[in-house]
Scaffold this active site. Structure first.
Site, PDB file in Angstrom:
ATOM      1  N   GLU B  45       0.860  -1.185   0.000  1.00 26.00           N
ATOM      2  CA  GLU B  45       0.000   0.000   0.000  1.00 26.00           C
ATOM      3  C   GLU B  45       0.889   1.224   0.000  1.00 26.00           C
ATOM      4  O   GLU B  45       1.638   1.462   0.944  1.00 26.00           O
ATOM      5  CB  GLU B  45      -0.888   0.007   1.239  1.00 26.00           C
ATOM      6  CG  GLU B  45      -1.934  -1.083   1.193  1.00 26.00           C
ATOM      7  CD  GLU B  45      -2.554  -1.299   2.550  1.00 26.00           C
ATOM      8  OE1 GLU B  45      -2.660  -0.331   3.317  1.00 26.00           O
ATOM      9  OE2 GLU B  45      -2.898  -2.444   2.840  1.00 26.00           O
ATOM     10  N   ASP B  56      -5.366   8.579  10.929  1.00 26.62           N
ATOM     11  CA  ASP B  56      -4.013   8.131  11.250  1.00 26.62           C
ATOM     12  C   ASP B  56      -3.498   8.674  12.576  1.00 26.62           C
ATOM     13  O   ASP B  56      -3.774   9.809  12.947  1.00 26.62           O
ATOM     14  CB  ASP B  56      -3.053   8.547  10.130  1.00 26.62           C
ATOM     15  CG  ASP B  56      -3.247   7.673   8.910  1.00 26.62           C
ATOM     16  OD1 ASP B  56      -3.128   6.446   9.041  1.00 26.62           O
ATOM     17  OD2 ASP B  56      -3.552   8.218   7.833  1.00 26.62           O
TER      18      ASP B  56
END
Lengths: 394, 256
Positions: B45, B56
């Site tokens: 990824e 995140d």
């Protein structure tokens, strides 16, 4: 006629929606399914109205500003949100949302704040209800707004510095959202402006709509008519503006003016005039107009007023801008500061610098002598004394 | 057949690694990809950095901020990847937030991905219903698999809906958290993995969040087709640079 309210899918025209990570879906969905139902409950309404009356001090006066009106040769009314408990319109929303949080069984409250006004309003209602309160605030803003940090602490809130990104309001919002992702079950996030994923913009607007609801009957008493010719409000994310406009959105005889912060000038590179500088994009869970690079990275706005220093506007306002329903004006730091001082001199009212932006339009735009202009004086200037002192070398 | 679907057919547990493009150095992107493949990683990824990465935690936030400072943009990433298929065969997925893709133009973005040989996208803040209503035909036109997330809080009905719209794998977020926030799995995760396993979904599941070593990789892949490591890898290259990627991968797969 066009619809300026949110549609059943959570959009204002092409703006709005809920662009959120799956981790937030259950939280936001729970709210979406319940908010209208809860707000319609007679018990909820009764408690909300009672608190607005006895605790916040509503209705806030609609004050005919005689000397200001004489100076600009038109009829100016000030909607005195500055006289609310905690000093601004912010508390209308936090009262509503804390009651909502209780109905949903949440016992931990989080919020973001820029200048600290929404943080204080949130800490206040958490103290009132005995709920845990965590306020995220950019590290830089914590340094700039020490008195409000102290207020929040006195009210029992934990103030957590946002250390990421540019360490201001947008990053505090990111941190609050991350907290919510990490605490999906017991926590309610009280967003302070008419932004965020659906249903936040609509819910915040509805809680703030008490402003225009009162203007209608107050103006009827004083002018014999409910509708002014103009309603004027400053816009950061746009919650005081949303509340000021709400009951006039579909009244075609009412002109809507939205006042953004131009900072050092719209083209200076140091500005927060989103309607001019922004493009469509996604910020904090909604599609709206926002300031960004060509590459889609969100940029830092600038305004002397911390409350207008946000890189986007609420999706309702993006729609009002795009459809032309609202006229958007941009006011620089200098223009706002001068207008703030003028209000002190002419009316004996020290306005928040945010509200001073709205007041400055009278230097830019002429109104007819019999025009009725209602301007939302969204907050008081106590919090800004240091700024005023620095600026005017008082 | 899309490389992701081919890979999912292999009779093995898959290790997928996330890293932020343009970090630690702007020009590290292609060499990290090649090194990961060489060391036996099954899928990669590639993180397209964003200024405001909501889902995140601090590690990936910091790498994104640095990557943007280094000058990473959508254009730069595409330029760095334009010859990647001359040397790399494993599935490549771009993971990023929606706004940069939206500004590039969703169709132009997808077209470019196809030209380069990107196999799929993970866009955490593009909701499944918006994708389904507006963008699915575009993704399909360019042969891209869109990967959706589920969490322990996702209802069974919604998991079925997401399964019906997916055509690769389901990204099973191990716990309600941002990336890198929690390490390891408890009873709650085991129950959740078992619950999803028993649903007999059409798409295999790959677990992400909370995997950082051989133990958690083994735990996750007991119940799922594979596992994704992000923050732990980004931390590794932050501390060790990019010369010891092989050591990191070996430690996960336990090829000591």
């Amino acid at each position: 006629m066009k619809n300026y309210n949110v549609n059943e899918k959570g959009y204002y025209g092409e703006f709005g929606g809920a662009y959120i990570p799956e981790m937030l879906y259950p939280n936001v969905e729970e709210l979406r399914q319940n908010y209208l139902k809860v707000m319609a409950e007679p018990e909820f309404q009764k408690e909300f109205d009672q608190l607005l009356k006895d605790y916040v001090g509503r209705p806030s006066p609609l004050y005919f500003a005689k000397r200001l009106s004489e100076k600009y040769n038109t009829k100016i009314y000030l909607k005195r949100e500055d006289l609310n408990h905690t000093g601004a319109h912010k508390i209308n929303n936090t009262i509503g949302q804390i009651l909502m949080a209780k109905r949903l069984g949440k016992h931990r409250i989080i919020a973001e704040t820029g200048a600290g006004q929404h943080g204080v309003a949130t800490a206040t209602v958490c103290a009132l209800m005995g709920l845990e309160c965590i306020v995220y605030m950019g590290e830089i803003d914590i340094k700039r707004q020490a008195p409000n940090v102290a207020r929040m602490k006195m009210l029992g809130a934990t103030v957590v510095p946002a250390l990421s990104g540019s360490r201001t309001l947008k990053d505090a919002t990111n941190e609050a959202i991350r907290d919510w992702i990490n605490n999906p079950v017991d926590t309610h996030y009280i967003i302070g402006s008419a932004i965020g994923p659906h249903p936040y913009p609509d819910m915040v607007t509805k809680f703030q709509s008490v402003i225009s609801e009162e203007i209608k009957w107050q103006l009827k008493e004083q002018e014999g008519r409910e509708n002014p010719d103009y309603v004027v409000a400053c816009i950061g994310g746009g919650s005081n503006a949303a509340g000021t406009y709400y009951h006039f959105l579909h009244e075609t005889d009412v002109n809507i003016i939205a006042v953004e912060a131009a900072g050092l000038g719209v083209d200076s590179g140091e500005s927060a005039a989103t309607s001019v500088l922004g493009k469509e994009g996604i910020i904090h869970g909604c599609k709206t107009l926002l300031m960004q690079t060509n590459d889609g990275q969100i940029t830092e706005p600038y305004s002397i007023s911390a409350g207008l220093d946000y890189p986007g506007v609420g999706p309702m306002h993006a729609h009002l801008c795009k459809t032309g329903r609202a006229e958007f004006m941009a006011i620089t730091d200098d223009e706002a500061m001068k207008a703030g001082l003028k209000l002190c001199e002419l009316e004996g009212i020290i306005p928040a610098i945010e509200s001073s932006h709205a007041l400055a339009i009278f230097e830019q735009k002429s109104f007819k002598p019999d025009d009725v202009v209602v301007l939302s004086l969204s907050g008081r200037g106590d919090k800004d004394l240091e700024n005023y002192i620095d600026y005017f070398k008082i | 057949m899309n490389r992701i679907n081919q890979k999912l057919k292999e009779d093995k547990k898959l290790l997928s690694i996330y890293f932020t493009a343009g970090y630690p150095d702007i020009n590290d992107t292609a060499s990290i990809i090649k090194d990961l493949e060489k060391n036996g990683v099954d899928m990669i990824e590639i993180g397209l950095p964003f200024s405001d990465p909501l889902a995140d935690g601090p590690t990936i936030q910091a790498s994104s901020t640095q990557a943007l400072k280094n000058g990473m943009t959508t254009e730069v990433l595409f330029e760095q990847l334009k010859d990647i298929r001359q040397s790399v065969n494993i599935p490549l997925i771009i993971m990023g937030y929606f706004n940069p893709m939206f500004q590039y133009g969703v169709e132009a973005f997808c077209k470019k991905c196809q030209e380069i040989g990107i196999d799929g996208l993970i866009i955490p803040d593009l909701p499944v219903d918006v994708y389904h209503e507006k963008y699915q035909p575009i993704f399909e036109k360019y042969g891209l698999i869109n990967v959706f997330l589920i969490t322990p809080q996702t209802s069974n009905d919604r998991i079925r809906y997401i399964d019906s719209i997916s055509n690769g794998f389901i990204y099973m977020v191990s716990s309600a958290s941002t990336t890198g926030a929690k390490v390891g799995f408890g009873e709650e995760q085991t129950q959740y993995f078992e619950r999803i396993g028993s649903m007999n979904l059409n798409n295999p599941q790959i677990v992400g969040f909370g995997i950082s070593n051989n133990q958690t990789f083994t735990q996750a892949t007991t119940y799922a087709k594979g596992a994704i490591i992000g923050s732990a890898f980004v931390k590794h290259i932050t501390n060790e640079g990019i010369s010891k990627i092989g050591n990191f991968v070996s430690s996960i797969l336990n090829h000591e």
